[in-house]
Design a protein around this motif. Structure first.
Motif, short mmCIF file in Angstrom:
data_model
loop_
_atom_site.label_atom_id
_atom_site.label_comp_id
_atom_site.label_asym_id
_atom_site.label_seq_id
_atom_site.Cartn_x
_atom_site.Cartn_y
_atom_site.Cartn_z
N ASN A 117 53.20 45.32 34.22
CA ASN A 117 52.49 44.30 35.00
C ASN A 117 52.32 44.69 36.45
OD1 ASN A 117 52.04 42.47 32.90
ND2 ASN A 117 54.02 41.48 33.17
N ALA A 118 53.27 45.49 36.98
CA ALA A 118 53.18 45.91 38.37
C ALA A 118 51.96 46.78 38.62
CB ALA A 118 54.45 46.66 38.77
N THR A 119 51.49 47.46 37.60
CA THR A 119 50.30 48.31 37.75
C THR A 119 49.07 47.47 38.06
OG1 THR A 119 51.24 49.92 36.20
CG2 THR A 119 48.88 50.06 36.62
N SER A 120 48.92 46.36 37.38
CA SER A 120 47.76 45.50 37.62
C SER A 120 47.79 44.89 39.02
CB SER A 120 47.67 44.38 36.58
OG SER A 120 48.79 43.52 36.66
N ASP A 121 48.98 44.77 39.61
CA ASP A 121 49.09 44.20 40.95
C ASP A 121 48.55 45.12 42.04
OD1 ASP A 121 50.30 41.95 39.88
OD2 ASP A 121 52.35 42.67 40.26
N VAL A 122 48.53 46.42 41.76
CA VAL A 122 48.13 47.39 42.79
C VAL A 122 46.73 47.11 43.30
CG1 VAL A 122 47.70 49.84 43.27
CG2 VAL A 122 49.67 49.17 41.87
N LEU A 123 45.80 46.83 42.39
CA LEU A 123 44.40 46.57 42.77
C LEU A 123 43.94 45.18 42.34
CD1 LEU A 123 42.91 50.10 42.00
CD2 LEU A 123 43.22 49.08 44.25
N SER A 124 44.89 44.31 42.07
CA SER A 124 44.60 42.91 41.74
C SER A 124 43.62 42.79 40.57
CB SER A 124 44.04 42.17 42.96
OG SER A 124 44.96 42.19 44.02
N VAL A 125 43.99 43.39 39.44
CA VAL A 125 43.15 43.32 38.25
C VAL A 125 43.87 42.50 37.18
CG1 VAL A 125 42.02 45.50 38.81
CG2 VAL A 125 44.05 45.53 37.36
N ILE A 126 43.28 42.43 36.00
CA ILE A 126 43.80 41.57 34.93
C ILE A 126 45.01 42.25 34.27
CG2 ILE A 126 43.24 40.44 32.76
CD1 ILE A 126 40.25 40.61 33.64
N PRO A 127 46.17 41.63 34.30
CA PRO A 127 47.34 42.22 33.63
C PRO A 127 47.20 42.14 32.11
CG PRO A 127 47.90 40.08 34.52
CD PRO A 127 46.50 40.38 35.00
N LEU A 128 47.95 42.96 31.42
CA LEU A 128 47.83 43.01 29.96
C LEU A 128 48.22 41.68 29.32
CD1 LEU A 128 47.07 44.83 27.62
CD2 LEU A 128 49.44 45.64 27.53
N TRP A 129 49.21 40.99 29.88
CA TRP A 129 49.60 39.70 29.30
C TRP A 129 48.44 38.70 29.37
CZ3 TRP A 129 49.19 35.28 32.12
CH2 TRP A 129 49.23 35.38 33.52
N LYS A 130 47.61 38.82 30.42
CA LYS A 130 46.45 37.94 30.54
C LYS A 130 45.38 38.30 29.51
CE LYS A 130 44.07 34.64 32.53
NZ LYS A 130 44.49 33.22 32.42
N GLU A 131 45.26 39.58 29.19
CA GLU A 131 44.34 39.97 28.12
C GLU A 131 44.74 39.30 26.81
OE1 GLU A 131 43.37 44.13 27.72
OE2 GLU A 131 43.54 44.50 29.88
N VAL A 132 46.05 39.19 26.57
CA VAL A 132 46.54 38.51 25.37
C VAL A 132 46.19 37.02 25.43
CG1 VAL A 132 48.57 37.91 24.00
CG2 VAL A 132 48.39 40.18 25.03
N GLU A 133 46.31 36.41 26.60
CA GLU A 133 45.95 35.01 26.76
C GLU A 133 44.47 34.79 26.48
OE1 GLU A 133 47.97 32.30 27.31
OE2 GLU A 133 49.46 33.84 26.82
#
Length: 353
Positions: A117-133
């Motif tokens: 999840n920290a990777t998605s924070d770097v450039l403020s993109v959609i985290p993988l958990w949100k893709e699941v949502e």
């Protein structure tokens, strides 16, 4: 009379064969991951990591940029077409598409995201958990559109493509942005990511996913951006990063074996991206490739995203992207996407079609 009956029979057989040829081999293609498969979801969020401008999309139908990090179509687009589905997999957040389109294929991927999840924070993109949502939301919409039974059939019989992991290393671990390098050795970080992959795969399995292709990491040390950082050593591939990719892929394959044995009905398969890409790099002329070191865009050394924009003749893209492996300093050209799609269809997807 007999001749007429024979003619009618032949016509019926021809009609049946045409119907069979036109019928899709699976009901839908469902995609999770990062920029390798993002069809334009990042267009709809607040992030600097976008590609909805020229020269991206230069060779796309109509010559329009869609948010795909490529000069044309992605591997998932080619796979969808090969499966008898539409030739483009639409981004879930694209308002130009509706659930009618998504019933045959949908992309939840976001450029710049990762298993961590920290990777998605770097450039403020959609985290993988949100893709699941979004996948959960998609299923609710699908039930309203097609009915509960048909929605279940689509989800159960769909083919799932997952392409993710590169950003966790190149954008996260090795850039020292998130502190993961102080927290983990690279071996420990690989294990951490494998655990996240297991959680993700179990989550979508519980939501109905069964036929899944998970792409291994490519030769991440050979992308032009990493070659540029390696100029002091001649500008060759960063072997340290390639070794990380190989080690991670071994662990990913072990995870796939464990989950296949553990989860009833799961058919999880590994897509050997690393080997396919390295074959092209090792023998480019066999594929009509002339440049393996640089991207087509600008100097080809560091341009990606907004830096790939055509500001002047000095920053224009090359004339023929088919002669390049990479479109920008990070992403493959449409030609390579097509070749990798063919490789995936021959390997991890073969038993599903």
């Amino acid at each position: 009379m007999a001749a007429l009956l024979l003619l009618l029979l032949l016509l019926c057989l021809c009609l049946l064969s045409l119907i069979a040829a036109a019928s899709p081999r699976v009901p839908a293609l469902i995609v999770f991951g990062d920029s390798t498969v993002d069809a334009g979801n990042n267009n709809q969020i607040q992030t600097v990591l976008k590609s909805n401008f020229r020269p991206y999309g230069r060779d796309f139908p109509g010559g329009r940029p869609t948010g795909r990090f490529c000069n044309g179509r992605l591997s998932t687009d080619f796979i969808s077409e090969a499966l008898g589905l539409p030739p483009l997999v639409p981004a879930y957040l694209d308002p130009a598409y509706s659930i009618k389109d998504f019933a045959k294929g949908v992309c939840f991927a976001s450029a710049g995201t990762g298993l961590d999840n920290a990777t998605s924070d770097v450039l403020s993109v959609i985290p993988l958990w949100k893709e699941v949502e979004y996948f959960k939301e998609y299923q609710r919409r699908l039930i309203k559109y097609a009915g509960k039974a048909e929605a279940k059939r689509i989800v159960d019989e769909a083919v799932y493509i997952i392409s993710i992991g590169t950003n966790d290393f190149l954008e996260n671990y090795y850039l020292l942005v998130t502190g993961r390098r102080q927290q983990f050795t690279v071996d420990q970080f690989e294990d951490f990511l494998i655990d996240r992959a297991a959680e993700f795969l179990t989550a979508i399995y519980r939501l109905g996913a069964r036929k899944i292709s998970f792409a291994g990491l490519g030769a991440i040390g050979c992308v032009p951006l990493e070659r540029t950082t390696n100029l002091l050593n001649g500008g060759g591939c960063m072997e340290e990063y390639n070794k990380v990719a190989r080690d991670f892929n071994v662990k990913l394959q072990a995870l796939i074996g464990r989950l296949d044995a553990k989860l009833p009905g799961l058919r999880l398969r590994y897509a050997p991206v690393y080997d396919g890409l390295l074959r092209i790099i090792a023998d480019p002329s066999s594929y009509g490739i002339e440049n393996v070191d640089e991207g087509c865009c600008g100097t080809g050394r560091f341009e990606m995203g907004i830096l790939c924009r055509e500001w002047s003749p000095l920053t224009a893209a090359c004339k023929d992207a088919d002669k390049y492996i990479f479109w920008d300093s990070f992403h493959p050209t449409e030609k390579i996407n097509r070749l990798m799609a063919e490789e995936t269809l021959r390997t991890s997807l073969a038993e599903f079609i």
